[in-house]
Design a protein around this motif. Structure first.
Motif, PDB file in Angstrom:
ATOM      1  N   ALA A 200     -52.754 -16.149  -6.847  1.00 27.94           N
ATOM      2  CA  ALA A 200     -54.091 -15.693  -7.237  1.00 27.94           C
ATOM      3  C   ALA A 200     -55.200 -16.425  -6.502  1.00 27.94           C
ATOM      4  O   ALA A 200     -56.218 -15.819  -6.134  1.00 27.94           O
ATOM      5  CB  ALA A 200     -54.270 -15.857  -8.749  1.00 27.94           C
ATOM      6  N   TYR A 201     -55.026 -17.725  -6.262  1.00 26.83           N
ATOM      7  CA  TYR A 201     -56.110 -18.527  -5.703  1.00 26.83           C
ATOM      8  C   TYR A 201     -55.941 -18.908  -4.235  1.00 26.83           C
ATOM      9  O   TYR A 201     -56.895 -19.356  -3.612  1.00 26.83           O
ATOM     10  CB  TYR A 201     -56.294 -19.805  -6.526  1.00 26.83           C
ATOM     11  CG  TYR A 201     -56.746 -19.549  -7.941  1.00 26.83           C
ATOM     12  CD1 TYR A 201     -57.948 -18.891  -8.191  1.00 26.83           C
ATOM     13  CD2 TYR A 201     -55.984 -19.954  -9.025  1.00 26.83           C
ATOM     14  CE1 TYR A 201     -58.374 -18.638  -9.484  1.00 26.83           C
ATOM     15  CE2 TYR A 201     -56.401 -19.711 -10.331  1.00 26.83           C
ATOM     16  CZ  TYR A 201     -57.596 -19.056 -10.551  1.00 26.83           C
ATOM     17  OH  TYR A 201     -58.008 -18.806 -11.831  1.00 26.83           O
ATOM     18  N   SER A 202     -54.729 -18.747  -3.704  1.00 28.43           N
ATOM     19  CA  SER A 202     -54.468 -19.258  -2.357  1.00 28.43           C
ATOM     20  C   SER A 202     -54.157 -18.190  -1.329  1.00 28.43           C
ATOM     21  O   SER A 202     -54.148 -18.483  -0.133  1.00 28.43           O
ATOM     22  CB  SER A 202     -53.288 -20.245  -2.380  1.00 28.43           C
ATOM     23  OG  SER A 202     -53.529 -21.319  -3.238  1.00 28.43           O
ATOM     24  N   HIS A 203     -53.867 -16.977  -1.752  1.00 34.57           N
ATOM     25  CA  HIS A 203     -53.370 -15.974  -0.817  1.00 34.57           C
ATOM     26  C   HIS A 203     -54.466 -14.972  -0.444  1.00 34.57           C
ATOM     27  O   HIS A 203     -55.120 -14.400  -1.317  1.00 34.57           O
ATOM     28  CB  HIS A 203     -52.181 -15.228  -1.418  1.00 34.57           C
ATOM     29  CG  HIS A 203     -51.261 -14.674  -0.384  1.00 34.57           C
ATOM     30  ND1 HIS A 203     -51.608 -13.609   0.414  1.00 34.57           N
ATOM     31  CD2 HIS A 203     -50.004 -15.045   0.005  1.00 34.57           C
ATOM     32  CE1 HIS A 203     -50.600 -13.335   1.232  1.00 34.57           C
ATOM     33  NE2 HIS A 203     -49.621 -14.196   1.017  1.00 34.57           N
ATOM     34  N   PRO A 204     -54.683 -14.762   0.855  1.00 33.32           N
ATOM     35  CA  PRO A 204     -55.730 -13.806   1.279  1.00 33.32           C
ATOM     36  C   PRO A 204     -55.486 -12.386   0.799  1.00 33.32           C
ATOM     37  O   PRO A 204     -56.425 -11.585   0.701  1.00 33.32           O
ATOM     38  CB  PRO A 204     -55.690 -13.899   2.810  1.00 33.32           C
ATOM     39  CG  PRO A 204     -54.376 -14.524   3.145  1.00 33.32           C
ATOM     40  CD  PRO A 204     -54.027 -15.408   2.006  1.00 33.32           C
ATOM     41  N   ALA A 205     -54.236 -12.046   0.474  1.00 35.76           N
ATOM     42  CA  ALA A 205     -53.935 -10.684   0.029  1.00 35.76           C
ATOM     43  C   ALA A 205     -54.627 -10.335  -1.283  1.00 35.76           C
ATOM     44  O   ALA A 205     -54.875  -9.147  -1.565  1.00 35.76           O
ATOM     45  CB  ALA A 205     -52.417 -10.504  -0.123  1.00 35.76           C
ATOM     46  N   VAL A 206     -54.961 -11.330  -2.088  1.00 33.54           N
ATOM     47  CA  VAL A 206     -55.597 -11.043  -3.374  1.00 33.54           C
ATOM     48  C   VAL A 206     -56.948 -10.345  -3.168  1.00 33.54           C
ATOM     49  O   VAL A 206     -57.250  -9.338  -3.814  1.00 33.54           O
ATOM     50  CB  VAL A 206     -55.742 -12.334  -4.204  1.00 33.54           C
ATOM     51  CG1 VAL A 206     -56.582 -12.095  -5.453  1.00 33.54           C
ATOM     52  CG2 VAL A 206     -54.363 -12.865  -4.575  1.00 33.54           C
ATOM     53  N   LEU A 207     -57.741 -10.868  -2.255  1.00 32.61           N
ATOM     54  CA  LEU A 207     -59.004 -10.202  -1.927  1.00 32.61           C
ATOM     55  C   LEU A 207     -58.765  -8.984  -1.047  1.00 32.61           C
ATOM     56  O   LEU A 207     -59.279  -7.885  -1.328  1.00 32.61           O
ATOM     57  CB  LEU A 207     -59.942 -11.168  -1.212  1.00 32.61           C
ATOM     58  CG  LEU A 207     -61.210 -10.539  -0.597  1.00 32.61           C
ATOM     59  CD1 LEU A 207     -62.110  -9.960  -1.682  1.00 32.61           C
ATOM     60  CD2 LEU A 207     -61.965 -11.553   0.255  1.00 32.61           C
ATOM     61  N   ARG A 208     -57.976  -9.154   0.008  1.00 34.29           N
ATOM     62  CA  ARG A 208     -57.952  -8.195   1.111  1.00 34.29           C
ATOM     63  C   ARG A 208     -56.950  -7.055   0.954  1.00 34.29           C
ATOM     64  O   ARG A 208     -56.956  -6.133   1.787  1.00 34.29           O
ATOM     65  CB  ARG A 208     -57.727  -8.956   2.422  1.00 34.29           C
ATOM     66  CG  ARG A 208     -58.915  -9.871   2.735  1.00 34.29           C
ATOM     67  CD  ARG A 208     -58.651 -10.862   3.849  1.00 34.29           C
ATOM     68  NE  ARG A 208     -59.860 -11.633   4.150  1.00 34.29           N
ATOM     69  CZ  ARG A 208     -59.895 -12.681   4.973  1.00 34.29           C
ATOM     70  NH1 ARG A 208     -58.782 -13.098   5.571  1.00 34.29           N
ATOM     71  NH2 ARG A 208     -61.029 -13.319   5.187  1.00 34.29           N
ATOM     72  N   THR A 209     -56.108  -7.114  -0.094  1.00 34.04           N
ATOM     73  CA  THR A 209     -55.244  -5.957  -0.362  1.00 34.04           C
ATOM     74  C   THR A 209     -55.258  -5.534  -1.837  1.00 34.04           C
ATOM     75  O   THR A 209     -54.641  -4.533  -2.186  1.00 34.04           O
ATOM     76  CB  THR A 209     -53.775  -6.223   0.042  1.00 34.04           C
ATOM     77  OG1 THR A 209     -53.234  -7.244  -0.796  1.00 34.04           O
ATOM     78  CG2 THR A 209     -53.669  -6.616   1.496  1.00 34.04           C
ATOM     79  N   LEU A 210     -55.938  -6.305  -2.698  1.00 31.33           N
ATOM     80  CA  LEU A 210     -56.013  -5.937  -4.111  1.00 31.33           C
ATOM     81  C   LEU A 210     -57.455  -5.670  -4.559  1.00 31.33           C
ATOM     82  O   LEU A 210     -57.796  -4.554  -4.956  1.00 31.33           O
ATOM     83  CB  LEU A 210     -55.368  -7.027  -4.987  1.00 31.33           C
ATOM     84  CG  LEU A 210     -53.876  -7.297  -4.754  1.00 31.33           C
ATOM     85  CD1 LEU A 210     -53.371  -8.338  -5.746  1.00 31.33           C
ATOM     86  CD2 LEU A 210     -53.062  -6.025  -4.851  1.00 31.33           C
ATOM     87  N   PHE A 211     -58.310  -6.693  -4.490  1.00 31.82           N
ATOM     88  CA  PHE A 211     -59.675  -6.515  -4.978  1.00 31.82           C
ATOM     89  C   PHE A 211     -60.460  -5.493  -4.147  1.00 31.82           C
ATOM     90  O   PHE A 211     -61.133  -4.623  -4.708  1.00 31.82           O
ATOM     91  CB  PHE A 211     -60.425  -7.845  -4.985  1.00 31.82           C
ATOM     92  CG  PHE A 211     -60.267  -8.633  -6.259  1.00 31.82           C
ATOM     93  CD1 PHE A 211     -60.841  -8.190  -7.443  1.00 31.82           C
ATOM     94  CD2 PHE A 211     -59.563  -9.825  -6.275  1.00 31.82           C
ATOM     95  CE1 PHE A 211     -60.717  -8.924  -8.623  1.00 31.82           C
ATOM     96  CE2 PHE A 211     -59.419 -10.565  -7.447  1.00 31.82           C
ATOM     97  CZ  PHE A 211     -59.994 -10.109  -8.618  1.00 31.82           C
ATOM     98  N   MET A 212     -60.414  -5.605  -2.828  1.00 32.97           N
ATOM     99  CA  MET A 212     -61.205  -4.686  -2.004  1.00 32.97           C
ATOM    100  C   MET A 212     -60.758  -3.228  -2.170  1.00 32.97           C
ATOM    101  O   MET A 212     -61.605  -2.351  -2.359  1.00 32.97           O
ATOM    102  CB  MET A 212     -61.198  -5.142  -0.547  1.00 32.97           C
ATOM    103  CG  MET A 212     -61.989  -6.424  -0.331  1.00 32.97           C
ATOM    104  SD  MET A 212     -61.865  -7.121   1.343  1.00 32.97           S
ATOM    105  CE  MET A 212     -62.901  -5.980   2.245  1.00 32.97           C
TER     106      MET A 212
END
Length: 277
Positions: A200-212
């Motif tokens: 949740a806090y360390s992986h770029p995929a959280v923003l760039r493949t989930l939130f966006m």
């Protein structure tokens, strides 16, 4: 998901990372627009890799944060000799146990042994932004996440209950419209899941493949105002709308904004009053 909106703000709150992932993955094709996933920027190269992270977390990265947390816990315990009193029954002591005395028990006296303990009972709420400028590298995101995860691990080891949130807030090109998206990582009564916290806090995929991709769920007027499908707005710090005393960690605009994990952790513990200034 809980949704609310006003003239200039749209808010989506997800009760878990899994709930966020279901929406994000469902909109991934809209977000990618026929492009391929790029591991250097998105953090994953295939949809299967992304699903595995959502399901299993990112345990391979947790050891670094665990080591930092252990060092911090040792420092806190050295600085705070917190005491409690454990009752012990014997034939002598400082107080009579009337029930045992009347029952004829020989060890009817109570004494109290001093024991070392850590603080407990307090729920610490943490809301950390996962909003990053497009220029922020995956290594910087990982370094920042190590510090956040280490804080969660340290607080747990010290006996504090924690409530953890990850936040992506964005300001539209008009400078007036805000999109606020938040997912609960851990509730105060949930067991600590190191792999999930690291993801949740360390992986770029959280923003760039989930939130966006999940931003494609907002009504059309907000999609236009927030430049969904284009820039997705600019990083915005989390809204301070959780419990009084919650800790908010800001959005990141450059690679220079992120301290080392141990430095960040000690600063957070001092802010919380767990470690002396």
């Amino acid at each position: 998901m809980r949704a609310s909106e006003s003239a200039r703000e749209i808010v989506h709150v997800y009760e878990s990372v899994g709930e966020l992932a279901a929406v994000g993955i469902g909109n991934l094709d809209l977000f990618l627009r026929s492009r391929e996933l790029c591991e250097e920027w998105h953090g994953v190269s295939t949809l299967d890799d992304l699903r595995a992270l959502v399901s299993d977390g990112w345990l391979s990265e947790s050891s670094v944060a665990m080591d930092v947390a252990s060092d911090a816990v040792e420092l806190v315990e050295q600085e705070h000799d917190l005491t409690s009193f454990r009752p012990m029954w014997d034939v002598s002591g400082c107080e009579v146990d009337v029930g045992r005395y009347l029952a004829g028990e020989p060890d009817n006296m109570i004494d109290y042994e001093i024991t070392q303990t850590v603080r407990s009972g307090r729920v610490i709420v943490l809301c950390a932004s996962a909003s990053y400028s497009g220029a922020v590298s995956s290594d910087t995101i990982k370094k920042r996440g190590h510090g956040i995860a280490a804080l969660a691990f340290a607080l747990s080891k010290l006996g504090f209950a924690t409530e953890l949130w990850v936040d992506v807030s964005s300001l539209g090109p008009d400078g007036k419209t805000a999109g606020r998206f938040r997912a609960k990582v851990k509730g105060p009564n949930d067991a600590l899941d190191p792999a999930l916290i690291m993801f949740a806090y360390s992986h770029p995929a959280v923003l760039r493949t989930l939130f966006m991709p999940a931003m494609h769920e907002v009504p059309e007027r907000f999609q236009e105002a927030l430049a969904v499908g284009a820039s997705y707005g600019t990083p915005l710090d989390p809204k301070r709308d959780l419990e009084e005393g919650a800790i908010y960690l800001p959005a990141v605009s450059s690679n220079d904004d992120v301290p080392e994990a141990k430095e960040a952790l000690l600063a957070h513990l001092r802010e919380l009053g767990v470690l002396d200034s």
